[in-house]
Design a protein around this motif. Structure first.
Motif, PDB file in Angstrom:
ATOM      1  N   GLY A  87       0.775  -1.221   0.000  1.00 11.98           N
ATOM      2  CA  GLY A  87       0.000   0.000   0.000  1.00 11.98           C
ATOM      3  C   GLY A  87       0.806   1.270   0.000  1.00 11.98           C
ATOM      4  O   GLY A  87       0.316   2.308  -0.411  1.00 11.98           O
ATOM      5  N   GLU A  88       2.075   1.204   0.448  1.00 14.61           N
ATOM      6  CA  GLU A  88       2.847   2.441   0.487  1.00 14.61           C
ATOM      7  C   GLU A  88       3.059   3.010  -0.912  1.00 14.61           C
ATOM      8  O   GLU A  88       3.221   4.212  -1.085  1.00 14.61           O
ATOM      9  CB  GLU A  88       4.191   2.252   1.189  1.00 14.61           C
ATOM     10  N   ASP A  89       3.053   2.159  -1.942  1.00 11.95           N
ATOM     11  CA  ASP A  89       3.172   2.678  -3.289  1.00 11.95           C
ATOM     12  C   ASP A  89       1.913   3.420  -3.706  1.00 11.95           C
ATOM     13  O   ASP A  89       1.923   4.175  -4.662  1.00 11.95           O
ATOM     14  CB  ASP A  89       3.466   1.545  -4.273  1.00 11.95           C
ATOM     15  N   THR A 140     -15.981   0.569 -10.729  1.00 15.73           N
ATOM     16  CA  THR A 140     -14.663   0.495 -10.105  1.00 15.73           C
ATOM     17  C   THR A 140     -13.594   0.453 -11.188  1.00 15.73           C
ATOM     18  O   THR A 140     -13.712  -0.316 -12.149  1.00 15.73           O
ATOM     19  CB  THR A 140     -14.547  -0.770  -9.232  1.00 15.73           C
ATOM     20  N   GLN A 141     -12.573   1.281 -11.040  1.00 18.34           N
ATOM     21  CA  GLN A 141     -11.454   1.201 -11.975  1.00 18.34           C
ATOM     22  C   GLN A 141     -10.558   0.052 -11.534  1.00 18.34           C
ATOM     23  O   GLN A 141      -9.963   0.081 -10.462  1.00 18.34           O
ATOM     24  CB  GLN A 141     -10.656   2.499 -12.019  1.00 18.34           C
ATOM     25  N   VAL A 142     -10.485  -0.975 -12.349  1.00 25.59           N
ATOM     26  CA  VAL A 142      -9.699  -2.164 -12.050  1.00 25.59           C
ATOM     27  C   VAL A 142      -8.368  -2.081 -12.768  1.00 25.59           C
ATOM     28  O   VAL A 142      -8.298  -1.699 -13.939  1.00 25.59           O
ATOM     29  CB  VAL A 142     -10.458  -3.441 -12.473  1.00 25.59           C
ATOM     30  N   THR A 160      -1.982   2.513  -8.299  1.00 23.57           N
ATOM     31  CA  THR A 160      -2.033   3.840  -8.911  1.00 23.57           C
ATOM     32  C   THR A 160      -2.324   3.720 -10.398  1.00 23.57           C
ATOM     33  O   THR A 160      -1.597   3.024 -11.104  1.00 23.57           O
ATOM     34  CB  THR A 160      -0.698   4.585  -8.722  1.00 23.57           C
ATOM     35  N   PRO A 161      -3.390   4.345 -10.897  1.00 23.97           N
ATOM     36  CA  PRO A 161      -3.688   4.260 -12.327  1.00 23.97           C
ATOM     37  C   PRO A 161      -2.483   4.635 -13.183  1.00 23.97           C
ATOM     38  O   PRO A 161      -1.780   5.616 -12.904  1.00 23.97           O
ATOM     39  CB  PRO A 161      -4.834   5.269 -12.500  1.00 23.97           C
ATOM     40  N   ALA A 179      -8.338   0.529  -8.170  1.00 26.53           N
ATOM     41  CA  ALA A 179      -7.498   1.719  -8.144  1.00 26.53           C
ATOM     42  C   ALA A 179      -7.575   2.398  -6.777  1.00 26.53           C
ATOM     43  O   ALA A 179      -8.664   2.617  -6.233  1.00 26.53           O
ATOM     44  CB  ALA A 179      -7.923   2.691  -9.234  1.00 26.53           C
ATOM     45  N   GLY A 180      -6.413   2.697  -6.228  1.00 30.48           N
ATOM     46  CA  GLY A 180      -6.337   3.408  -4.961  1.00 30.48           C
ATOM     47  C   GLY A 180      -6.571   2.566  -3.734  1.00 30.48           C
ATOM     48  O   GLY A 180      -6.600   3.086  -2.621  1.00 30.48           O
ATOM     49  N   ASN A 181      -6.719   1.247  -3.884  1.00 31.04           N
ATOM     50  CA  ASN A 181      -7.079   0.396  -2.752  1.00 31.04           C
ATOM     51  C   ASN A 181      -6.230  -0.873  -2.759  1.00 31.04           C
ATOM     52  O   ASN A 181      -6.680  -1.946  -3.162  1.00 31.04           O
ATOM     53  CB  ASN A 181      -8.567   0.052  -2.803  1.00 31.04           C
TER      54      ASN A 181
END
Length: 255
Positions: A3-5, A62-64, A94-95, A156-158
């Motif tokens: 998650g840090e990325d 959801t953006q996958v 990250t997209p 995305a983001g999760n």
């Protein structure tokens, strides 16, 4: 990755391919190399269930990540060519970052994720190779390094959002297939596994005795606790040589 990325600001990515539903209509042989399709046949049902989950997520807005065209990219090159398994956790959230190969990003991505920057730092310290400004690891894949994530998709983001959604059965079967390949004499084919982090380390029992290089994950939160100084690249080549296999040229091309 971890998650840090995901701490990079999310950016809009209008080129993301969300047509995951189309994958459900294609036979296994059209989604991956023929020998991978054969080896993953026992988990074909689970694979399409995972694809159905991803398709449903995308249809609900959801953006996958990664794009549908890259979702199964790790299986595009033949199973027979694999000599190194480099196992990650799940795709960058990250997209624009995730490209279907663990730790890799596109050549255009700036800045590169921090886990990958740490990998480059260790590559330099281990072999003296210069870090690149790009994060495209395709050159490793082309030499038989299987850049596989334990989980193949993410929202995305999760970070970690698609764990426990079916991918683990697929990648368990994939690791098992890699480890159980034999030559004409019934001897196990050369293989070295690079396992960074607890998720990757968990596949150790599947390796059928193949040598592995285990350390903490290269993320900024853990790299200083055993990743730096672990010399995975030189050690991998030494272990390959001990099995009669040629080394990996870890130097990446310049842009």
């Amino acid at each position: 990755m971890t998650g840090e990325d995901a701490l990079f600001d999310l950016e809009p990515n209008n080129t993301t391919d969300q047509d995951f539903g189309a994958l459900l209509d294609r036979p296994l042989e059209e989604l991956m190399a023929p020998d991978w399709a054969s080896s993953l046949r026992p988990v074909e049902g689970e694979l399409y269930e995972a694809l159905a989950f991803v398709s449903k997520q995308a249809s609900h807005g959801t953006q996958v990540l990664p794009a549908a065209s890259n979702l199964l990219r790790a299986f595009q090159r033949p199973l027979a060519d694999v000599k190194v398994l480099l196992l990650g956790q799940d795709p960058y959230p990250t997209p624009g970052h995730a490209v279907g190969l663990s730790f890799s990003v596109s050549r255009e991505t700036r800045p590169i994720p921090r886990s990958l920057a740490n990998i480059y730092r260790e590559l330099h310290d281990d072999l003296g190779l210069p870090p690149r400004i790009h994060g495209d690891l395709t050159a490793w894949s082309n030499q038989g390094v299987l850049l596989l994530n334990r989980v193949l998709s993410v929202a995305a983001g999760n970070a970690g959002s698609h764990r426990g959604k079916g991918w683990e059965a697929i990648t368990t079967a994939a690791v098992t297939a890699v480890a159980n390949r034999t030559d004409a004499d019934g001897k196990q084919k050369p293989l070295v596994a690079i396992l960074w982090g607890k998720d990757a380390e968990s596949v150790g029992p599947l390796l059928n005795g193949a040598p592995s290089i285990v350390s903490v994950h290269p993320s900024p939160l853990s790299a200083s606790r055993g990743f730096f100084g672990s010399k995975p690249f030189s050690r991998t080549n030494e272990l390959l040589a001990g099995q009669g296999a040629g080394p990996v040229d870890w130097e990446l091309p310049v842009l």
